[in-house]
Design a protein around this motif. Structure first.
Motif, short mmCIF file in Angstrom:
data_model
loop_
_atom_site.label_atom_id
_atom_site.label_comp_id
_atom_site.label_asym_id
_atom_site.label_seq_id
_atom_site.Cartn_x
_atom_site.Cartn_y
_atom_site.Cartn_z
N LYS A 242 0.18 74.22 16.47
CA LYS A 242 0.62 75.33 17.29
C LYS A 242 2.13 75.39 17.27
CE LYS A 242 0.21 76.34 22.03
NZ LYS A 242 -0.52 77.44 21.50
N HIS A 254 1.42 83.52 23.28
CA HIS A 254 1.13 82.14 22.92
C HIS A 254 0.44 81.37 24.04
CE1 HIS A 254 5.27 82.65 24.25
NE2 HIS A 254 5.38 81.38 24.54
N THR A 258 -3.09 79.42 23.13
CA THR A 258 -3.44 78.08 23.58
C THR A 258 -4.87 78.03 24.10
OG1 THR A 258 -1.12 77.76 24.19
CG2 THR A 258 -2.70 76.15 25.03
N GLU A 261 -7.16 77.93 21.14
CA GLU A 261 -7.16 76.59 20.52
C GLU A 261 -7.99 75.61 21.33
OE1 GLU A 261 -3.10 75.43 18.73
OE2 GLU A 261 -2.66 76.97 20.21
N VAL A 267 -6.55 71.77 19.18
CA VAL A 267 -5.16 71.40 19.45
C VAL A 267 -4.91 70.00 18.88
CG1 VAL A 267 -3.35 71.27 21.19
CG2 VAL A 267 -5.35 72.70 21.61
N MET A 270 1.59 70.08 18.15
CA MET A 270 2.31 71.20 18.75
C MET A 270 3.75 71.21 18.26
SD MET A 270 0.99 70.93 22.72
CE MET A 270 1.97 72.34 23.28
N ILE A 304 1.54 76.86 29.47
CA ILE A 304 0.98 76.15 28.32
C ILE A 304 0.89 74.65 28.61
CG2 ILE A 304 1.41 75.50 25.92
CD1 ILE A 304 2.67 78.32 25.59
N VAL A 308 -2.71 72.54 28.38
CA VAL A 308 -3.00 71.36 27.55
C VAL A 308 -3.22 70.12 28.42
CG1 VAL A 308 -1.86 72.30 25.51
CG2 VAL A 308 -0.54 70.88 27.08
#
Length: 391
Positions: A242, A254, A258, A261, A267, A270, A304, A308
């Motif tokens: 990413k 974006h 995410t 993904e 993922v 990054m 983001i 994650v």
């Protein structure tokens, strides 16, 4: 004994280990062209090789970071590392306590007509062999530089800088078929070596061709699905590298990238750089060329980081960035430090964010209050940055 400021910061915030990787290609004397090619003479190829960059990171950057930050290194084969230089580079990484986080075939430096997707059989074959030698190097002299925890083993990234074209024709479909077959072949080759590397495809909408294969995150996710269906490639440890800035370049979201993904368990690596326009300070963004600023503190990066975090991503955050054309060496080093600390600040703000309260606001359509919550998170992130940053 007096405790350093960075150690105090990391203990007060009670932060877990965080993995950041720095790219070899950030350290150059200048791009040339419309900007000076000799702005940083101490970083010229004649004066600063890859071993020198590793020492510079250890001496000038690592000491300015909180103690919870672990550092990795990213390399192109065969312009930044090759069979001759790899043993010395491996020793330098081990001595510095820096791990190999990512390695990529630098196909764009050699192949201008599609690389492994090329309709020129000779170029396609040479590009395929370059990828295999990259895998050999990672499992060979660079193996000692891998992090001991499998969760943090390096990523083999395939960047699509050579997978492009400039003629609209039915040949594009043939290029795509070549790309699928050759990536599948490389995955099988890596599996025979041990199947320990993570493999990520990095989407990009343009550069170095007017049109690219695999331009978006969605393109890459679909590509992997086709490899699984057509070539029976296991998608374990396969996914997207990413790059936040690449989505920004064409005005895509974006944050939603995410989500896609995560939803596809894709993922694996990054690149957390930015085109800059989302903080209202640095110019760039859709329709601009690839500026490669470091991380900026803004609401999208906090979102983001929160996403994650929800799925337990603890792998490498790479800083694929260019220092500014007008920076000297000292300022260039400072840019890298600022980028790492900016992401740390966003992560810290995300870790303290009240997600339940946000969802309650959104369920009641109280979007202004939700905006206030994000604005407060951004303000907190700036405060965390100011606490960690030491010139």
């Amino acid at each position: 004994m007096k405790m350093s400021a960075t150690i105090i910061v990391s203990r007060e915030m009670n932060l877990s280990k965080s993995f950041h990787s720095i790219c070899r290609w950030t350290f150059h004397s200048g791009k040339g062209g419309f900007v000076p090619a000799n702005m940083r003479p101490k970083w010229s190829a004649e004066k600063l090789d890859t071993v020198g960059v590793i020492k510079l990171i250890k001496e000038k950057i690592a000491s300015r970071l909180p103690e919870h930050v672990a550092l990795g290194f990213e390399l192109h084969y065969n312009t930044e590392v090759d069979e001759k230089t790899a043993p010395a580079i491996a020793e330098a990484l081990v001595d510095a306590g820096i791990f190999l986080a990512m390695i990529t075939p630098g196909a764009h430096a050699h192949f201008g007509y599609g690389g492994i997707a090329s309709l020129d059989d000779r170029e396609q074959k040479a590009a395929r062999e370059l990828g295999q030698r990259t895998v050999d190097l990672a499992y060979g002299p660079l193996r000692k530089t891998w992090h001991p925890d499998e969760q943090h083993f390096p990523t083999l990234v395939l960047w699509n800088g050579s997978y492009g074209y400039d003629v609209a024709s039915v040949g594009i479909r043939k290029m795509y078929q070549h790309l699928k077959a050759n990536v599948a072949d490389l995955c099988a080759y890596e599996a025979r070596k041990g199947e320990k590397l993570f493999i990520g495809l990095e989407p990009k909408p343009n550069e170095g061709h007017p049109a690219m294969l695999l331009p978006t995150v969605a393109s890459v996710i679909l590509f992997w699905k086709k490899l699984e269906q057509e070539f029976h490639i296991s998608l374990e440890r396969k996914g997207v590298n990413k790059e936040l800035g690449h989505s920004e370049m064409i005005g895509l979201d974006h944050v939603y990238d995410t989500v896609e993904e995560i939803d596809n368990n894709a993922v694996v690596h990054m690149h957390v750089n930015s085109q800059g326009y989302n903080d209202g300070v640095i110019l760039g963004g859709p329709g601009k060329f690839d500026i490669d600023h470091g991380v900026r503190v803004n609401g999208m990066n906090i979102a983001i980081a929160g996403l994650v975090k929800q799925v337990g991503y603890q792998r490498w955050k790479g800083h694929d960035m260019q220092v500014r054309p007008y920076d000297n060496e000292e300022q260039g080093i400072d840019r890298v430090v600022r980028s790492i600390l900016s992401w740390e600040a966003c992560e810290q703000a995300a870790s303290e964010f009240d997600e339940k309260a946000l969802l309650d606001c959104l369920s009641r359509r109280e979007t202004a209050k939700a905006e206030d919550m994000m604005r407060n998170a951004v303000m907190n992130a700036f405060k965390y940055f100011d606490t960690m940053y030491k010139p």
